[in-house]
Design an enzyme around this catalytic site. Sequence first.
Site, PDB file in Angstrom:
ATOM      1  N   SER B 179      -0.656  11.696  92.568  1.00  0.00           N
ATOM      2  CA  SER B 179      -1.434  12.732  91.986  1.00  0.00           C
ATOM      3  C   SER B 179      -1.588  12.526  90.501  1.00  0.00           C
ATOM      4  O   SER B 179      -0.392  12.115  90.000  1.00  0.00           O
ATOM      5  CB  SER B 179      -1.698  14.047  92.398  1.00  0.00           C
ATOM      6  OG  SER B 179      -0.421  14.588  91.636  1.00  0.00           O
ATOM      7  N   LYS B 185       4.784  14.246  85.650  1.00  0.00           N
ATOM      8  CA  LYS B 185       6.141  14.530  85.857  1.00  0.00           C
ATOM      9  C   LYS B 185       6.837  13.136  85.784  1.00  0.00           C
ATOM     10  O   LYS B 185       7.799  13.220  85.178  1.00  0.00           O
ATOM     11  CB  LYS B 185       6.247  15.221  87.195  1.00  0.00           C
ATOM     12  CG  LYS B 185       5.870  16.607  87.393  1.00  0.00           C
ATOM     13  CD  LYS B 185       6.953  17.565  87.556  1.00  0.00           C
ATOM     14  CE  LYS B 185       6.320  18.926  87.510  1.00  0.00           C
ATOM     15  NZ  LYS B 185       7.342  20.108  87.573  1.00  0.00           N
TER      16      LYS B 185
END
Lengths: 381, 381
Positions: B179, B185
């Site tokens: 995603s 991240k």
Amino acid sequence: MRVLILGGDGYLGWPTAMNLSVHGHEVAVCDNYLRRRLCREQDSEALFEPPNLHQRARRWAEVSGHEVAVRIGDLCDWAFIDALFAEFQPEAVVHYAEQPSAPYSMKDRHTATVTFQNNLMATFNVIQAMKAHVPDAHLVKLGTMGEYGTPNIDIEEGFLEIEHKGRTGKFLFPRAAGSLYHTTKVLDTDLLWFYVRMWGLTVTDLMQGPVYGLETDENEGHPDLYPFLNYDEIFGTVLNRFVVQAVAGYPLTVYGKGGQTRGYLNIRDTLQCIRLAIESPAPKGELRIFNQFTETFSVNQLAEIVRASGERLGLDVEVKSLPNPRKEMEEHYYNPTHTGLMELGLEPNLLTDAVIDRLMRAVMEHRDAIDHDRIFRGVKW
Amino acid sequence: MRVLILGGDGYLGWPTAMNLSVHGHEVAVCDNYLRRRLCREQDSEALFEPPNLHQRARRWAEVSGHEVAVRIGDLCDWAFIDALFAEFQPEAVVHYAEQPSAPYSMKDRHTATVTFQNNLMATFNVIQAMKAHVPDAHLVKLGTMGEYGTPNIDIEEGFLEIEHKGRTGKFLFPRAAGSLYHTTKVLDTDLLWFYVRMWGLTVTDLMQGPVYGLETDENEGHPDLYPFLNYDEIFGTVLNRFVVQAVAGYPLTVYGKGGQTRGYLNIRDTLQCIRLAIESPAPKGELRIFNQFTETFSVNQLAEIVRASGERLGLDVEVKSLPNPRKEMEEHYYNPTHTGLMELGLEPNLLTDAVIDRLMRAVMEHRDAIDHDRIFRGVKW
């Protein structure tokens, strides 16, 4: 093909626009003059100031008969990029629109923030605009060989088959860049790879080495159509810088041992590569990565090439090693593959004596414009 | 130790603050209530609304005698974060301050932009603030196991030794997230890895799996000190969602085949891991990566655990497979290492019958507050 060039005012953007228009493509360029503004802010303007994009497009139309559409605006502004893609409906997008200087990105917090925000948001918005308006178009994105850094293993073209504990997988080639600028391109590649997998975008990510040169087939004999030639430490790339230093009688600034090796290419070959990538697009829904350079040199080799050229042209060129202001390896293994673009038909313009001498002569015509204070700035990281 | 918790209002932020203050650390929390605002905008508020951070800190001081300093502001605003670090001079920084929802990040262009800008700029500014004020402090950053995706090879802890054409190198483990949230991240890790190499920052990047649970040693018996419990598709994590669905009599929403396997952990173990990381910091100037989870389950296994718990508690729990709204593998190889935190002393709280039953009972006390319309939203990608 309808081609939209983002960053069309840049060192490579404008030459690409002329080249693609000559080869039958319908070309629009977009820029917000960020690079011109940053160069002025840093007192690092190029050897000569090219006309603005509207003026260049008019001049090019007079010279060649080809129209290049010009739009001025900021790709980080969604309202602007949304309207741009809605209007132009490109079949191919060339994305050069990034702050391109490693030293600028490492200078201070402000310059790092400008680099990080501009480069990441421009790429993010380009992806979103393609999804919204032209999901099947082909994005040709300028990455950099600097994304890979200088690993101890051979550098493949973008991907690597890994065997680990008896199992195998194919992954993006590991990357470890040497400046924030180069790192923004690592992040771009990660982001593109994600949206290729999720949305089936079609992308060619070109890992380009440092480019040198001034003249192309299109601008020969038309100095007002030349691109920027930055010779300062911040926005100048190494070979262009060395040439200007040689002409100025300023010792060539080799950082540390000078064993830093990279893959280089002539600006004419950048144009070939972009056109080859557009005319032989990546397979639909795939990320294709090419390593875009034609030959590797160490910094010491480049200095010697420029020194020898100076000798032929009657210049006394000195080479001087400075303490390296950067955190980088000064001697290292470097063996990158670069077969993909050759297979598409790239015919390299190598760095021959004739090529370097011609570049030296072009710069000698601007000798009086060289500002010695721009050459060394001491940006450290 | 002086510890600054960024994202201190969140599901994990506030429990971490209480836990570290009990264990003798001087704690400050910072948040801008972004998550509360986004939950309200999406009509996805948690099962109950916890008091604001100032109220929680006062309540916690009454209950425990420990003071937690509270600062409200946006880490993307340099003036704010600059003043925050200048004032608090943290020795350790826990960075939770990111938009944490994968579906939110994939919902539309606006939610993607909020996620991308917030998460990247927060991390970038944290790095710059550490450099400016506390260059030797230890940054404990929350990454996610989702950075790795579901590769066909064993997942190591952050790094991988690669042998290629007879040469070897050590690289970040290759990552391919599912995603945009998870991809931010990945980008964070790239950015941290760059500044660790350039500036010698000291970082622990914790690749955490989905967390479940509500109670910790600190909040037991004090429901007003419980964290958020989101049960909606957008902000709820899978096990917490399933528990609320079971209590509500809403069939458990398994996506596709349900073979999606991940590493999970109890919220109590998140607190242990953060404390272990702070009290045994990474070596100066290094990036240390741990995989932070205690056991792996497939979605089908989680559904069965919740169904069986419901049976013990007199609930009739139905499990229903929905067409998978996400682009992900529903059956795949998954074998991640997770020894680093165990070696530091982590004592796992596994998902026993007693643990799941206790969570079910806690949720049953809020049965009347469950809004069925929040459970399924159909965010597709």
